[in-house]
Motif scaffolding. Sequence first.
Motif, PDB file in Angstrom:
ATOM      1  N   VAL A  12       0.839  -1.192   0.000  1.00 10.95           N
ATOM      2  CA  VAL A  12       0.000   0.000   0.000  1.00 10.95           C
ATOM      3  C   VAL A  12       0.876   1.244   0.000  1.00 10.95           C
ATOM      4  O   VAL A  12       2.026   1.228   0.458  1.00 10.95           O
ATOM      5  CB  VAL A  12      -0.954   0.046   1.213  1.00 10.95           C
ATOM      6  N   ARG A  13       0.312   2.308  -0.516  1.00 13.13           N
ATOM      7  CA  ARG A  13       0.941   3.625  -0.450  1.00 13.13           C
ATOM      8  C   ARG A  13       0.022   4.541   0.348  1.00 13.13           C
ATOM      9  O   ARG A  13      -1.166   4.659   0.032  1.00 13.13           O
ATOM     10  CB  ARG A  13       1.194   4.202  -1.845  1.00 13.13           C
ATOM     11  N   VAL A  14       0.557   5.170   1.369  1.00 12.71           N
ATOM     12  CA  VAL A  14      -0.213   6.041   2.262  1.00 12.71           C
ATOM     13  C   VAL A  14       0.302   7.465   2.118  1.00 12.71           C
ATOM     14  O   VAL A  14       1.516   7.713   2.138  1.00 12.71           O
ATOM     15  CB  VAL A  14      -0.084   5.576   3.730  1.00 12.71           C
ATOM     16  N   ARG A  15      -0.622   8.397   1.969  1.00 14.92           N
ATOM     17  CA  ARG A  15      -0.285   9.815   1.880  1.00 14.92           C
ATOM     18  C   ARG A  15      -0.924  10.535   3.054  1.00 14.92           C
ATOM     19  O   ARG A  15      -2.121  10.408   3.285  1.00 14.92           O
ATOM     20  CB  ARG A  15      -0.773  10.417   0.555  1.00 14.92           C
ATOM     21  N   VAL A  16      -0.111  11.318   3.801  1.00 12.32           N
ATOM     22  CA  VAL A  16      -0.592  11.976   5.009  1.00 12.32           C
ATOM     23  C   VAL A  16      -0.262  13.470   4.924  1.00 12.32           C
ATOM     24  O   VAL A  16       0.874  13.841   4.622  1.00 12.32           O
ATOM     25  CB  VAL A  16       0.048  11.378   6.277  1.00 12.32           C
ATOM     26  N   PRO A  17      -1.246  14.339   5.198  1.00 11.57           N
ATOM     27  CA  PRO A  17      -1.000  15.773   5.059  1.00 11.57           C
ATOM     28  C   PRO A  17      -0.266  16.387   6.236  1.00 11.57           C
ATOM     29  O   PRO A  17      -0.327  15.893   7.366  1.00 11.57           O
ATOM     30  CB  PRO A  17      -2.420  16.351   4.957  1.00 11.57           C
ATOM     31  N   ALA A  18       0.393  17.498   5.954  1.00 13.92           N
ATOM     32  CA  ALA A  18       0.924  18.349   7.007  1.00 13.92           C
ATOM     33  C   ALA A  18      -0.228  18.954   7.800  1.00 13.92           C
ATOM     34  O   ALA A  18      -1.367  19.033   7.317  1.00 13.92           O
ATOM     35  CB  ALA A  18       1.765  19.468   6.398  1.00 13.92           C
ATOM     36  N   THR A  19       0.075  19.384   9.004  1.00 12.86           N
ATOM     37  CA  THR A  19      -0.941  20.008   9.844  1.00 12.86           C
ATOM     38  C   THR A  19      -0.381  21.243  10.522  1.00 12.86           C
ATOM     39  O   THR A  19       0.820  21.326  10.794  1.00 12.86           O
ATOM     40  CB  THR A  19      -1.452  19.033  10.923  1.00 12.86           C
ATOM     41  N   ALA A  20      -1.260  22.182  10.793  1.00 14.80           N
ATOM     42  CA  ALA A  20      -0.915  23.380  11.558  1.00 14.80           C
ATOM     43  C   ALA A  20      -1.769  23.371  12.817  1.00 14.80           C
ATOM     44  O   ALA A  20      -3.001  23.450  12.738  1.00 14.80           O
ATOM     45  CB  ALA A  20      -1.186  24.642  10.745  1.00 14.80           C
ATOM     46  N   ALA A  21      -1.131  23.251  13.965  1.00  9.69           N
ATOM     47  CA  ALA A  21      -1.858  23.216  15.235  1.00  9.69           C
ATOM     48  C   ALA A  21      -1.966  24.610  15.830  1.00  9.69           C
ATOM     49  O   ALA A  21      -1.206  25.516  15.490  1.00  9.69           O
ATOM     50  CB  ALA A  21      -1.163  22.283  16.218  1.00  9.69           C
ATOM     51  N   ASN A  22      -2.932  24.761  16.705  1.00  6.45           N
ATOM     52  CA  ASN A  22      -3.171  25.963  17.527  1.00  6.45           C
ATOM     53  C   ASN A  22      -3.892  27.071  16.763  1.00  6.45           C
ATOM     54  O   ASN A  22      -4.866  27.617  17.259  1.00  6.45           O
ATOM     55  CB  ASN A  22      -1.875  26.521  18.123  1.00  6.45           C
ATOM     56  N   ASP A 140      -4.049  17.544  18.527  1.00 10.81           N
ATOM     57  CA  ASP A 140      -4.212  18.678  17.618  1.00 10.81           C
ATOM     58  C   ASP A 140      -3.503  18.504  16.281  1.00 10.81           C
ATOM     59  O   ASP A 140      -3.878  19.146  15.298  1.00 10.81           O
ATOM     60  CB  ASP A 140      -3.778  19.997  18.278  1.00 10.81           C
ATOM     61  N   ASN A 141      -2.500  17.626  16.185  1.00  8.96           N
ATOM     62  CA  ASN A 141      -1.881  17.316  14.896  1.00  8.96           C
ATOM     63  C   ASN A 141      -2.373  15.990  14.323  1.00  8.96           C
ATOM     64  O   ASN A 141      -2.685  15.911  13.132  1.00  8.96           O
ATOM     65  CB  ASN A 141      -0.348  17.274  15.026  1.00  8.96           C
ATOM     66  N   VAL A 142      -2.435  14.934  15.144  1.00 10.57           N
ATOM     67  CA  VAL A 142      -2.831  13.635  14.578  1.00 10.57           C
ATOM     68  C   VAL A 142      -4.292  13.623  14.140  1.00 10.57           C
ATOM     69  O   VAL A 142      -4.643  12.915  13.193  1.00 10.57           O
ATOM     70  CB  VAL A 142      -2.554  12.471  15.556  1.00 10.57           C
ATOM     71  N   GLY A 256      -5.251  36.921   8.763  1.00  7.99           N
ATOM     72  CA  GLY A 256      -4.700  36.648  10.086  1.00  7.99           C
ATOM     73  C   GLY A 256      -3.457  35.801   9.935  1.00  7.99           C
ATOM     74  O   GLY A 256      -3.240  35.172   8.891  1.00  7.99           O
ATOM     75  N   ALA A 257      -2.606  35.770  10.966  1.00  7.32           N
ATOM     76  CA  ALA A 257      -1.365  35.003  10.898  1.00  7.32           C
ATOM     77  C   ALA A 257      -0.975  34.559  12.298  1.00  7.32           C
ATOM     78  O   ALA A 257      -1.363  35.182  13.299  1.00  7.32           O
ATOM     79  CB  ALA A 257      -0.248  35.812  10.254  1.00  7.32           C
ATOM     80  N   CYS A 258      -0.185  33.482  12.354  1.00  5.72           N
ATOM     81  CA  CYS A 258       0.198  32.922  13.647  1.00  5.72           C
ATOM     82  C   CYS A 258       1.397  32.000  13.463  1.00  5.72           C
ATOM     83  O   CYS A 258       1.794  31.679  12.338  1.00  5.72           O
ATOM     84  CB  CYS A 258      -0.962  32.141  14.257  1.00  5.72           C
ATOM     85  N   LEU A 259       1.955  31.550  14.577  1.00  4.77           N
ATOM     86  CA  LEU A 259       2.938  30.482  14.570  1.00  4.77           C
ATOM     87  C   LEU A 259       2.206  29.168  14.330  1.00  4.77           C
ATOM     88  O   LEU A 259       1.151  28.919  14.917  1.00  4.77           O
ATOM     89  CB  LEU A 259       3.659  30.446  15.915  1.00  4.77           C
ATOM     90  N   SER A 260       2.754  28.328  13.470  1.00  2.00           N
ATOM     91  CA  SER A 260       2.148  27.023  13.214  1.00  2.00           C
ATOM     92  C   SER A 260       2.680  26.029  14.231  1.00  2.00           C
ATOM     93  O   SER A 260       3.881  25.742  14.266  1.00  2.00           O
ATOM     94  CB  SER A 260       2.479  26.549  11.795  1.00  2.00           C
ATOM     95  N   GLY A 261       1.788  25.498  15.060  1.00  2.00           N
ATOM     96  CA  GLY A 261       2.206  24.553  16.083  1.00  2.00           C
ATOM     97  C   GLY A 261       3.269  25.144  16.987  1.00  2.00           C
ATOM     98  O   GLY A 261       3.159  26.288  17.441  1.00  2.00           O
ATOM     99  N   GLY A 262       4.336  24.367  17.230  1.00  2.00           N
ATOM    100  CA  GLY A 262       5.447  24.849  18.036  1.00  2.00           C
ATOM    101  C   GLY A 262       6.494  25.594  17.241  1.00  2.00           C
ATOM    102  O   GLY A 262       7.539  25.941  17.785  1.00  2.00           O
ATOM    103  N   GLY A 263       6.218  25.880  15.950  1.00  2.00           N
ATOM    104  CA  GLY A 263       7.147  26.619  15.114  1.00  2.00           C
ATOM    105  C   GLY A 263       8.214  25.705  14.524  1.00  2.00           C
ATOM    106  O   GLY A 263       8.305  24.524  14.836  1.00  2.00           O
ATOM    107  N   SER A 264       8.975  26.255  13.627  1.00  2.00           N
ATOM    108  CA  SER A 264       9.190  27.657  13.343  1.00  2.00           C
ATOM    109  C   SER A 264       8.343  28.229  12.204  1.00  2.00           C
ATOM    110  O   SER A 264       8.465  29.417  11.874  1.00  2.00           O
ATOM    111  CB  SER A 264      10.671  27.860  12.990  1.00  2.00           C
TER     112      SER A 264
END
Length: 317
Positions: A12-22, A140-142, A256-264
């Motif tokens: 199988v091939r699995v594709r998982v997206p990036a996430t931005a928490a907070n 918040d990420n998974v 709007g803008a923010c730090l994504s998760g714990g950064g950077s």
Amino acid sequence: MSRPDCTHARAVRVRVPATAANLGPGFDVLGLALTLYNEFTVRETGGRLHITVAGADGLPDDESNLFYRAFAALCRETGRPVPGLRIHMALRIPSGRGLGSSATAVAGGLQAANALLGIDLSPEELLPLAVRLEHGHHPDNVAPALLGGLVANTCTGDTIHSVRLPFPDDMLAVVFIPDFEMDTVRGRKLMPAHYAQADVVFNTSRVALFLAALTSRRYDLLGAAMEDRLHQPYRTQLFPALPALIAAARGAGAWGACLSGGGSTVLALTPRGPVAEQIGAAMAQAAEAAGGIGGEVCVLEIERQGATACLAGEDDL
């Protein structure tokens, strides 16, 4: 999740997206899936474990690998033996940048076992195990990595509630990914053990305003709604240029803008069109002006599906 059309696939091939928490004020609560991906191809071999990695250095290629540990955890959870595997990782999400790279390994390993062995659990059913495996045990990420879209999360003991929320289709996420990592653990240690009541009220009001602004399409409110007093002011000690990048994004037209998760990484929610590229350029210029910080700009959609699995061909490994 899309599944192979067989009960026990060989590869199988699995594709998982990036996430931005907070997303600013939703500390450990909100997460958003983005159209930047890590891909994992897994073949059952009957032999010894073999892992190859493209796109990152220094990842373990043995049983301590997080993707493999997640795969093996679902096998144990469902009473199945762990098969011999050949795993190839194509990693496009940089680690240590607040884009959920470790969450992709957890979600990817679980979905790979789910599809390869015909376990057939839903993303919601996989989520509690994913949270247990994720460092810090935060959803918040998974959760957005598995479910896609914008997800609100709460945890009470072992009970996890992760709810997908509507997200507008006329909005982009522009990210500036600096060329340095931020240590999430170190960033958390900078935060106080207790907060002033005014700071807690400030953040709860901003979370409510953020969700209301999206629901009502009052994007003019997102600048205020993405402000934070619980984590960003303390993480700024590790990234002094952060306020300048947020101001640059806002000044160039970001809602709007923010730090994504714990950064950077710094994330901006923007209109569609040429202004999105302009906002990315403004963040890059502010980073350069703030001390020669280099990095990459990506203009991304919101990934609404989450992790997916499909049959892998003979040439995929």
